[in-house]
Design a protein around this motif. Structure first.
Motif, PDB file in Angstrom:
ATOM      1  N   LEU A  97      46.417 -42.068  51.462  1.00  0.00           N
ATOM      2  CA  LEU A  97      46.582 -42.032  50.005  1.00  0.00           C
ATOM      3  C   LEU A  97      46.303 -40.629  49.461  1.00  0.00           C
ATOM      4  O   LEU A  97      47.037 -40.127  48.599  1.00  0.00           O
ATOM      5  N   ALA A  98      45.238 -39.999  49.963  1.00  0.00           N
ATOM      6  CA  ALA A  98      44.893 -38.660  49.495  1.00  0.00           C
ATOM      7  C   ALA A  98      45.971 -37.651  49.884  1.00  0.00           C
ATOM      8  O   ALA A  98      46.296 -36.744  49.098  1.00  0.00           O
ATOM      9  N   ALA A  99      46.531 -37.786  51.081  1.00  0.00           N
ATOM     10  CA  ALA A  99      47.587 -36.869  51.523  1.00  0.00           C
ATOM     11  C   ALA A  99      48.831 -37.015  50.655  1.00  0.00           C
ATOM     12  O   ALA A  99      49.481 -36.023  50.296  1.00  0.00           O
ATOM     13  N   ARG A 100      49.177 -38.229  50.291  1.00  0.00           N
ATOM     14  CA  ARG A 100      50.347 -38.448  49.440  1.00  0.00           C
ATOM     15  C   ARG A 100      50.099 -37.918  48.039  1.00  0.00           C
ATOM     16  O   ARG A 100      51.000 -37.362  47.409  1.00  0.00           O
ATOM     17  N   PHE A 101      48.896 -38.077  47.533  1.00  0.00           N
ATOM     18  CA  PHE A 101      48.514 -37.509  46.238  1.00  0.00           C
ATOM     19  C   PHE A 101      48.629 -35.988  46.283  1.00  0.00           C
ATOM     20  O   PHE A 101      49.228 -35.359  45.397  1.00  0.00           O
ATOM     21  N   MET A 102      48.088 -35.388  47.330  1.00  0.00           N
ATOM     22  CA  MET A 102      48.155 -33.938  47.500  1.00  0.00           C
ATOM     23  C   MET A 102      49.598 -33.460  47.573  1.00  0.00           C
ATOM     24  O   MET A 102      49.975 -32.473  46.921  1.00  0.00           O
ATOM     25  N   ALA A 103      50.420 -34.158  48.350  1.00  0.00           N
ATOM     26  CA  ALA A 103      51.811 -33.732  48.534  1.00  0.00           C
ATOM     27  C   ALA A 103      52.613 -33.827  47.244  1.00  0.00           C
ATOM     28  O   ALA A 103      53.516 -33.017  47.003  1.00  0.00           O
ATOM     29  N   GLU A 104      52.274 -34.793  46.408  1.00  0.00           N
ATOM     30  CA  GLU A 104      52.994 -34.947  45.140  1.00  0.00           C
ATOM     31  C   GLU A 104      52.711 -33.783  44.203  1.00  0.00           C
ATOM     32  O   GLU A 104      53.569 -33.414  43.394  1.00  0.00           O
ATOM     33  N   LEU A 105      51.533 -33.189  44.311  1.00  0.00           N
ATOM     34  CA  LEU A 105      51.158 -32.095  43.415  1.00  0.00           C
ATOM     35  C   LEU A 105      51.532 -30.729  43.975  1.00  0.00           C
ATOM     36  O   LEU A 105      51.725 -29.778  43.229  1.00  0.00           O
ATOM     37  N   ASP A 106      51.607 -30.626  45.303  1.00  0.00           N
ATOM     38  CA  ASP A 106      51.992 -29.349  45.919  1.00  0.00           C
ATOM     39  C   ASP A 106      53.484 -29.123  45.743  1.00  0.00           C
ATOM     40  O   ASP A 106      54.298 -29.983  46.090  1.00  0.00           O
TER      41      ASP A 106
END
Length: 257
Positions: A140-149
């Motif tokens: 979940l954290a990786a997907r959150f990070m990827a959405e903002l990067d």
């Protein structure tokens, strides 16, 4: 609301947590009930604004996650939850912030200054408490990070922390998570990390039986971009895809091949 205020007779009204559990069950079944999610969203908004008990962080994360999985974008709910996080971020565990961020980030753009600041706060808490995340929480954290990067890292250093946490959980043999998306995300950011992709290949085997066509495509795309891949995983990926070829659309199959 009566249940949260303690005004209802015992067992006559569902609690807010119960409502979110039903929403999560609908999401698992891919059953879109717009009226139900709207009712839950209004309940959450009113309870948060009134300062009443009920919508705790795990329940709010569950509701936001269910809305996102059902592609029911309750923007008002997302705005209220972010406003609550901005004032009470210290009450939210990292996994709840990761689930909320994964649901909200595709809908509320980071370009808005107030939203951007809340995202930074959320990622800061996730980075600080990264060692408490399970594999599902890491996904979940990786997907959150990827959405903002986009062209650069929104939160420098978070990728390394998540990668280190995955390596620490190398021997976890039961938990399932969105490994296909995780492989794709890290293949774009650190394809040279042999230890990380060795762990991901180790975890991939137990997920193949429950993969959807898009997961096969994402995993194949990520492994192709990585500098290290276990040949046994590549063989198993192809074997399972051939076994379930009837589930693929022509577009997904062409993308996989």
């Amino acid at each position: 609301q009566q249940s949260c205020e303690g005004q209802a007779p015992p067992w006559t009204c569902p609690t807010f947590t119960m409502l979110t559990e039903v929403a999560e069950a609908f999401a698992c079944l891919k059953f879109q009930d717009y009226s139900y999610t709207e009712m839950c969203s209004k309940q959450a908004s009113e309870l948060l604004q009134a300062g009443l008990p009920g919508p705790n962080p795990p329940a709010l994360a569950r509701l936001c996650g269910a809305c996102a999985r059902l592609k029911i974008y309750e923007v008002r709910l997302f705005e209220v939850v972010l406003a609550h996080i901005s004032e009470h971020w210290y009450d939210y565990p990292a996994v709840s912030l990761a689930e909320i961020g994964d649901a909200v980030a595709p809908v509320l753009p980071r370009e808005l200054e107030n939203v951007r600041e809340v995202y930074k706060t959320m990622l800061g808490v996730i980075a600080t408490d990264c060692d408490t995340l399970s594999l599902k929480g890491i996904g979940l954290a990786a997907r959150f990070m990827a959405e903002l990067d986009h062209k650069s890292e929104f939160m420098p250093g978070l990728r390394q922390l998540l990668a280190r946490r995955i390596i620490e959980m190398r021997d976890e043999t039961k938990e399932r998570y969105d490994i296909a998306r995780v492989i794709e995300i890290f293949a774009r950011r650190c394809p040279e990390e042999r230890a990380l992709f060795s762990c991901l290949c180790r975890h991939l085997h137990r997920h193949l039986a429950v993969f959807e066509p898009v997961d096969f495509v994402r995993a194949a795309r990520g492994l192709a971009a990585a500098e290290y891949r276990d040949d046994r995983v590549v063989h198993a990926l192809a074997k399972w895809a051939r076994k379930r070829v009837a589930e693929f659309s022509s577009f997904d199959w062409d993308s996989f091949v």
